[in-house]
Design a protein around this motif. Structure first.
Motif, PDB file in Angstrom:
ATOM      1  N   LEU A  38       0.835  -1.211   0.000  1.00  0.00           N
ATOM      2  CA  LEU A  38       0.000   0.000   0.000  1.00  0.00           C
ATOM      3  C   LEU A  38       0.865   1.255   0.000  1.00  0.00           C
ATOM      4  CD1 LEU A  38      -2.806   1.421   0.398  1.00  0.00           C
ATOM      5  CD2 LEU A  38      -2.403   1.181   2.863  1.00  0.00           C
ATOM      6  N   LEU A  39       1.885   1.291   0.862  1.00  0.00           N
ATOM      7  CA  LEU A  39       2.739   2.474   0.983  1.00  0.00           C
ATOM      8  C   LEU A  39       3.563   2.701  -0.281  1.00  0.00           C
ATOM      9  CD1 LEU A  39       4.058   2.103   4.652  1.00  0.00           C
ATOM     10  CD2 LEU A  39       2.268   3.628   3.812  1.00  0.00           C
ATOM     11  N   ALA A  40       3.976   1.616  -0.929  1.00  0.00           N
ATOM     12  CA  ALA A  40       4.807   1.738  -2.121  1.00  0.00           C
ATOM     13  C   ALA A  40       3.991   2.075  -3.365  1.00  0.00           C
ATOM     14  CB  ALA A  40       5.599   0.447  -2.346  1.00  0.00           C
ATOM     15  N   GLY A  41       2.675   2.051  -3.257  1.00  0.00           N
ATOM     16  CA  GLY A  41       1.834   2.422  -4.394  1.00  0.00           C
ATOM     17  C   GLY A  41       1.652   1.319  -5.410  1.00  0.00           C
ATOM     18  N   GLY A  42       1.777   0.057  -4.971  1.00  0.00           N
ATOM     19  CA  GLY A  42       1.618  -1.071  -5.888  1.00  0.00           C
ATOM     20  C   GLY A  42       0.386  -1.891  -5.559  1.00  0.00           C
ATOM     21  N   HIS A  43       0.368  -3.114  -6.082  1.00  0.00           N
ATOM     22  CA  HIS A  43      -0.744  -4.033  -5.869  1.00  0.00           C
ATOM     23  C   HIS A  43      -0.195  -5.356  -5.355  1.00  0.00           C
ATOM     24  CE1 HIS A  43      -2.883  -1.064  -8.237  1.00  0.00           C
ATOM     25  NE2 HIS A  43      -2.027  -1.245  -9.228  1.00  0.00           N
ATOM     26  N   GLY A  44      -0.998  -6.078  -4.596  1.00  0.00           N
ATOM     27  CA  GLY A  44      -0.529  -7.302  -3.970  1.00  0.00           C
ATOM     28  C   GLY A  44      -1.334  -8.519  -4.384  1.00  0.00           C
ATOM     29  N   LEU A  45      -0.643  -9.654  -4.473  1.00  0.00           N
ATOM     30  CA  LEU A  45      -1.277 -10.945  -4.754  1.00  0.00           C
ATOM     31  C   LEU A  45      -1.082 -11.831  -3.532  1.00  0.00           C
ATOM     32  CD1 LEU A  45      -2.633 -12.943  -6.731  1.00  0.00           C
ATOM     33  CD2 LEU A  45      -0.338 -13.568  -7.524  1.00  0.00           C
ATOM     34  N   LEU A  46      -2.189 -12.239  -2.906  1.00  0.00           N
ATOM     35  CA  LEU A  46      -2.134 -13.077  -1.723  1.00  0.00           C
ATOM     36  C   LEU A  46      -2.523 -14.498  -2.087  1.00  0.00           C
ATOM     37  CD1 LEU A  46      -3.144 -10.050  -0.760  1.00  0.00           C
ATOM     38  CD2 LEU A  46      -3.428 -11.196   1.435  1.00  0.00           C
ATOM     39  N   GLU A  47      -1.689 -15.439  -1.696  1.00  0.00           N
ATOM     40  CA  GLU A  47      -1.992 -16.837  -1.985  1.00  0.00           C
ATOM     41  C   GLU A  47      -2.043 -17.645  -0.702  1.00  0.00           C
ATOM     42  OE1 GLU A  47      -0.189 -19.335  -5.323  1.00  0.00           O
ATOM     43  OE2 GLU A  47       0.675 -20.284  -3.532  1.00  0.00           O
ATOM     44  N   GLY A  48      -3.042 -18.489  -0.603  1.00  0.00           N
ATOM     45  CA  GLY A  48      -3.179 -19.380   0.543  1.00  0.00           C
ATOM     46  C   GLY A  48      -4.364 -20.289   0.328  1.00  0.00           C
ATOM     47  N   VAL A  49      -4.391 -21.392   1.030  1.00  0.00           N
ATOM     48  CA  VAL A  49      -5.508 -22.319   0.895  1.00  0.00           C
ATOM     49  C   VAL A  49      -6.767 -21.664   1.448  1.00  0.00           C
ATOM     50  CG1 VAL A  49      -4.014 -24.335   1.033  1.00  0.00           C
ATOM     51  CG2 VAL A  49      -5.008 -23.409   3.123  1.00  0.00           C
ATOM     52  N   TYR A 144     -10.940   6.544 -18.932  1.00  0.00           N
ATOM     53  CA  TYR A 144     -11.522   6.998 -17.666  1.00  0.00           C
ATOM     54  C   TYR A 144     -10.493   6.796 -16.562  1.00  0.00           C
ATOM     55  CZ  TYR A 144     -15.774   6.389 -20.446  1.00  0.00           C
ATOM     56  OH  TYR A 144     -16.719   6.451 -21.439  1.00  0.00           O
ATOM     57  N   GLN A 145     -10.239   7.837 -15.790  1.00  0.00           N
ATOM     58  CA  GLN A 145      -9.250   7.766 -14.709  1.00  0.00           C
ATOM     59  C   GLN A 145      -9.856   7.079 -13.482  1.00  0.00           C
ATOM     60  OE1 GLN A 145      -6.022   8.765 -15.053  1.00  0.00           O
ATOM     61  NE2 GLN A 145      -6.554   9.236 -17.182  1.00  0.00           N
ATOM     62  N   LEU A 146      -9.045   6.265 -12.835  1.00  0.00           N
ATOM     63  CA  LEU A 146      -9.473   5.614 -11.604  1.00  0.00           C
ATOM     64  C   LEU A 146      -9.265   6.555 -10.416  1.00  0.00           C
ATOM     65  CD1 LEU A 146      -7.960   2.045 -12.143  1.00  0.00           C
ATOM     66  CD2 LEU A 146     -10.346   2.726 -12.369  1.00  0.00           C
ATOM     67  N   PRO A 147     -10.051   6.406  -9.366  1.00  0.00           N
ATOM     68  CA  PRO A 147      -9.880   7.274  -8.188  1.00  0.00           C
ATOM     69  C   PRO A 147      -8.541   7.017  -7.520  1.00  0.00           C
ATOM     70  CG  PRO A 147     -11.412   5.494  -7.711  1.00  0.00           C
ATOM     71  CD  PRO A 147     -11.141   5.431  -9.179  1.00  0.00           C
ATOM     72  N   GLN A 148      -8.002   8.023  -6.871  1.00  0.00           N
ATOM     73  CA  GLN A 148      -6.736   7.890  -6.146  1.00  0.00           C
ATOM     74  C   GLN A 148      -6.964   8.111  -4.655  1.00  0.00           C
ATOM     75  OE1 GLN A 148      -3.747   6.906  -7.204  1.00  0.00           O
ATOM     76  NE2 GLN A 148      -4.577   6.574  -9.255  1.00  0.00           N
ATOM     77  N   PRO A 149      -6.305   7.337  -3.796  1.00  0.00           N
ATOM     78  CA  PRO A 149      -5.400   6.249  -4.148  1.00  0.00           C
ATOM     79  C   PRO A 149      -6.168   5.038  -4.670  1.00  0.00           C
ATOM     80  CG  PRO A 149      -5.723   6.319  -1.775  1.00  0.00           C
ATOM     81  CD  PRO A 149      -6.422   7.520  -2.325  1.00  0.00           C
ATOM     82  N   PHE A 150      -5.509   4.289  -5.557  1.00  0.00           N
ATOM     83  CA  PHE A 150      -6.081   3.049  -6.080  1.00  0.00           C
ATOM     84  C   PHE A 150      -5.175   1.902  -5.649  1.00  0.00           C
ATOM     85  CE2 PHE A 150      -6.200  -0.177  -9.522  1.00  0.00           C
ATOM     86  CZ  PHE A 150      -7.502  -0.611  -9.339  1.00  0.00           C
ATOM     87  N   PHE A 151      -5.761   0.888  -5.039  1.00  0.00           N
ATOM     88  CA  PHE A 151      -4.995  -0.208  -4.464  1.00  0.00           C
ATOM     89  C   PHE A 151      -5.761  -1.500  -4.714  1.00  0.00           C
ATOM     90  CE2 PHE A 151      -3.774  -2.428  -0.288  1.00  0.00           C
ATOM     91  CZ  PHE A 151      -2.598  -2.947  -0.809  1.00  0.00           C
ATOM     92  N   LEU A 152      -5.156  -2.420  -5.463  1.00  0.00           N
ATOM     93  CA  LEU A 152      -5.808  -3.691  -5.764  1.00  0.00           C
ATOM     94  C   LEU A 152      -5.091  -4.819  -5.046  1.00  0.00           C
ATOM     95  CD1 LEU A 152      -7.371  -4.917  -8.993  1.00  0.00           C
ATOM     96  CD2 LEU A 152      -5.642  -6.384  -7.965  1.00  0.00           C
ATOM     97  N   LEU A 153      -5.878  -5.602  -4.321  1.00  0.00           N
ATOM     98  CA  LEU A 153      -5.365  -6.805  -3.684  1.00  0.00           C
ATOM     99  C   LEU A 153      -6.126  -7.994  -4.255  1.00  0.00           C
ATOM    100  CD1 LEU A 153      -4.925  -5.801   0.061  1.00  0.00           C
ATOM    101  CD2 LEU A 153      -3.151  -6.729  -1.419  1.00  0.00           C
ATOM    102  N   ALA A 154      -5.397  -8.927  -4.806  1.00  0.00           N
ATOM    103  CA  ALA A 154      -6.008 -10.121  -5.381  1.00  0.00           C
ATOM    104  C   ALA A 154      -5.679 -11.322  -4.513  1.00  0.00           C
ATOM    105  CB  ALA A 154      -5.498 -10.347  -6.801  1.00  0.00           C
ATOM    106  N   THR A 155      -6.632 -12.212  -4.351  1.00  0.00           N
ATOM    107  CA  THR A 155      -6.366 -13.467  -3.651  1.00  0.00           C
ATOM    108  C   THR A 155      -6.446 -14.600  -4.656  1.00  0.00           C
ATOM    109  OG1 THR A 155      -8.671 -14.005  -3.087  1.00  0.00           O
ATOM    110  CG2 THR A 155      -7.488 -12.505  -1.605  1.00  0.00           C
ATOM    111  N   GLN A 156      -5.647 -15.623  -4.407  1.00  0.00           N
ATOM    112  CA  GLN A 156      -5.739 -16.799  -5.260  1.00  0.00           C
ATOM    113  C   GLN A 156      -5.500 -18.042  -4.421  1.00  0.00           C
ATOM    114  OE1 GLN A 156      -2.862 -16.920  -8.441  1.00  0.00           O
ATOM    115  NE2 GLN A 156      -1.195 -17.523  -7.095  1.00  0.00           N
ATOM    116  N   ASN A 157      -6.139 -19.126  -4.848  1.00  0.00           N
ATOM    117  CA  ASN A 157      -5.888 -20.414  -4.237  1.00  0.00           C
ATOM    118  C   ASN A 157      -4.678 -21.048  -4.908  1.00  0.00           C
ATOM    119  OD1 ASN A 157      -8.204 -20.272  -2.546  1.00  0.00           O
ATOM    120  ND2 ASN A 157      -9.476 -20.802  -4.304  1.00  0.00           N
ATOM    121  N   PRO A 158      -3.964 -21.949  -4.238  1.00  0.00           N
ATOM    122  CA  PRO A 158      -2.818 -22.610  -4.880  1.00  0.00           C
ATOM    123  C   PRO A 158      -3.215 -23.214  -6.207  1.00  0.00           C
ATOM    124  CG  PRO A 158      -2.872 -23.129  -2.541  1.00  0.00           C
ATOM    125  CD  PRO A 158      -4.144 -22.378  -2.844  1.00  0.00           C
ATOM    126  N   ILE A 159      -2.341 -23.063  -7.209  1.00  0.00           N
ATOM    127  CA  ILE A 159      -2.696 -23.469  -8.578  1.00  0.00           C
ATOM    128  C   ILE A 159      -2.901 -24.972  -8.711  1.00  0.00           C
ATOM    129  CG2 ILE A 159      -1.580 -21.487  -9.651  1.00  0.00           C
ATOM    130  CD1 ILE A 159       0.797 -23.290 -10.294  1.00  0.00           C
TER     131      ILE A 159
END
Length: 331
Positions: A38-49, A144-159
């Motif tokens: 969040l602080l670095a201005g990026g997006h995160g991918l969280l993986e877990g069962v 179309y511009q996205l609102p700021q701050p914009f922060f995307l967190l994605a979750t995924q199950n193990p492949i």
């Protein structure tokens, strides 16, 4: 900003963590990595069962900040327009003229949870590419511009689980950090059972505003990093490439390595980690700790590695062992 203003802003980060930890038991390292993203201005991918509170973590984070939040449940039949939005034909009742109006999709929010992103095919996954990189959405030739701050967190199950689609490499590279959530310890799991099976309900209070997050992101970029550490980061990233590396382990087990975006990510997240710990200068420990979530999705191992159980994290282990710190940093 004065020094007092900066310190007052930094003091809100521990309070933010405390509010989130009212709901989330343990997972301190995961929480730190989410906040660094969040602080670095990026997006995160969280993986877990399933069942490790990935969705709850993101929802609690949104409750602890005064920001708009939307959740997108990714399913096999989800379409790109379900994420981005679509044009609908409307009529002006005064003139009788018809016109197209763009109805914004759930991507138009400050915090977006892309839940179980690998449950949907790559065509729909790729709808996020422009939003994640350019912070805008193009539809029918209009941007179309996205609102700021914009922060995307994605979750995924193990492949390895049924019904999942691997994320394309181009999509993975857009995620600043690849955060792995492990099972809780025995005591943490006991606390989870006690806290979630009774009548107690934690009240999470907002601790940060959108404006304050943007100020913190600017402060992250002002954190200093020495020339020696910059060269150290560059050597680590370049050593992941099997065609040019001097690390034999990489030559043996990697198909390809990380690009320049990995170096940018490693420096920014090291700066964010330093700021999260109340420092205004990056240390070697910041770089080495962040190397794992930065590189684990940017280093592709080969079939030999898969057969022998060699993971990208093991590759990072070998890189950090092989590439020595500059003497000036050790002094």
């Amino acid at each position: 900003m004065t020094e007092r203003d900066i310190q007052a802003l930094l003091n809100k980060l521990p309070r933010l963590k405390q509010e989130i930890q009212k709901v989330i038991v343990g997972q301190g390292e995961v929480l730190d990595e989410v906040l660094i993203t969040l602080l670095a201005g990026g997006h995160g991918l969280l993986e877990g069962v399933p069942g490790l509170a990935k969705t709850l973590l993101v929802r609690t984070l949104s409750n602890a900040m005064d920001l708009d939040f939307r959740r997108i449940q990714f399913t096999p039949d989800l379409m790109p327009t379900d994420i981005l939005g679509t044009e609908v034909l409307e009529e002006d009742h005064a003139t009788g003229k018809r016109f197209f109006k763009f109805n914004e999709g759930p991507i138009f929010s400050n915090i977006v949870l892309a839940d179980e992103i690998n449950r949907t095919p790559p065509k729909t996954q790729s709808a996020l590419l422009e939003a994640m990189q350019e912070y805008e959405v193009t539809y029918a030739g209009k941007t179309y511009q996205l609102p700021q701050p914009f922060f995307l967190l994605a979750t995924q199950n193990p492949i390895e689980q049924a019904g999942t689609y691997s994320l394309p490499e181009a999509q993975l590279d857009r995620f600043l950090l690849y955060i792995k959530i492990k099972y809780p310890t025995e005591q943490e799991e006991l606390n989870i059972l006690a806290n979630t099976t009774g009548t107690r309900k934690a009240q999470v209070q907002p601790s940060l505003t959108g404006e304050e997050i943007m100020l913190l992101r600017q402060l992250v970029r002002e954190v200093s990093i020495s020339e020696d550490l910059l060269r150290y980061v560059n050597r680590i990233v370049r050593a992941t490439r099997p065609d040019s590396t001097t690390v034999n382990f990489v030559k043996t087990y990697c198909r390809w390595g990380a690009g320049p975006r990995a170096g940018q990510a490693l420096i920014l997240t090291a700066k964010a980690r330093a700021l999260l710990h109340g420092r205004f200068a990056v240390t070697a420990e910041d770089v080495r700790v962040m190397a794992y979530p930065v590189l684990r999705h940017r280093v592709l191992v080969n079939f030999t590695a898969e057969a022998e159980g060699i993971t990208p994290d093991k590759v990072v282990d070998e890189l950090l062992e092989s590439i020595t710190l500059p003497k000036a940093v050790l002094a």
